[in-house]
Design an enzyme around this catalytic site. Sequence first.
Site, PDB file in Angstrom:
ATOM      1  N   SER A   1       0.853  -1.183   0.000  1.00  0.00           N
ATOM      2  CA  SER A   1       0.000   0.000   0.000  1.00  0.00           C
ATOM      3  C   SER A   1       0.887   1.231   0.000  1.00  0.00           C
ATOM      4  O   SER A   1       2.031   1.188   0.477  1.00  0.00           O
ATOM      5  CB  SER A   1      -0.885   0.001   1.253  1.00  0.00           C
ATOM      6  OG  SER A   1      -1.521   1.257   1.430  1.00  0.00           O
TER       7      SER A   1
ATOM      8  N   TYR B   1      -1.400  -0.223  10.642  1.00  0.00           N
ATOM      9  CA  TYR B   1      -1.539  -0.683   9.259  1.00  0.00           C
ATOM     10  C   TYR B   1      -0.334  -0.245   8.435  1.00  0.00           C
ATOM     11  O   TYR B   1       0.247  -1.032   7.682  1.00  0.00           O
ATOM     12  CB  TYR B   1      -2.829  -0.130   8.659  1.00  0.00           C
ATOM     13  CG  TYR B   1      -3.015  -0.480   7.199  1.00  0.00           C
ATOM     14  CD1 TYR B   1      -3.329  -1.778   6.817  1.00  0.00           C
ATOM     15  CD2 TYR B   1      -2.865   0.487   6.199  1.00  0.00           C
ATOM     16  CE1 TYR B   1      -3.487  -2.107   5.473  1.00  0.00           C
ATOM     17  CE2 TYR B   1      -3.020   0.170   4.865  1.00  0.00           C
ATOM     18  CZ  TYR B   1      -3.328  -1.123   4.508  1.00  0.00           C
ATOM     19  OH  TYR B   1      -3.478  -1.451   3.180  1.00  0.00           O
TER      20      TYR B   1
END
Length: 246
Positions: free
Chosen positions: A151, A164
Amino acid sequence: MTETCLDPAAPLSKQVAVVTGAARGIGEAIALRLARMGAAVVLTARDQARLEEVKAAIEELGGKAMALPCDLTDETAVAAFGERVGREFGRCDILVNNAGVAVLRKPLVDLPVNEWDQMMQTNLRAPYLMIRSLAPLMIAARYGHIINISSLAGKNVLPEGAAYSASKWGLNGLTYSVAEELRQYNVRVSVIAPGSVNTHFGGGGGTKDRTRMVQPDDVAQVVSLLVTQAPNSFVSEVLLRPTMKP
């Protein structure tokens, strides 16, 4: 999806691809794309019912697929998964580590330890376990490609998403390091880091224009490019951003 049948050129004919998180979203799009390119696709996630639906969709295209549910955080289950792939196919040419979870919009000091652990186990530990389980098949064949779906949060700061982000920074480091370990065996390892993707991952896109977000098939297209790269080189990293900001 714009394509509705197998690619007549079938560039991945006779290859076997494993896709994690294949029950929906990015994983489903990747699985369908690889199947259309001629690969036999092993679909894995926890949701067996959805895996069976994806399998049926692939078979409707004339492709080949196996739905093999697995808890990717369970060391024993992942080892058994790798053994099953070895018995059924005798090879693994492509591994796409796509499964992931996110708890966002929560400051780190308010994040429960179990939610931290869940993200680290799914986003970082699971790819390690899958590589540990399936890379030996690639090493034996002196051929293979591992693609980790990261990501842009693994490249940039993400307030209220620190855990995250940390899991994806870790996944990036794992990718670059294992690429150096495996290149001597002609096994390539790449990472794709998309921005916001039009899925319900992490609770949805809020007020963003979802039509402008990266679409699941955009990520699948990049995967298709990576696995058909000329054999004397490989792309280490792809940062995938929307053309227009959502």
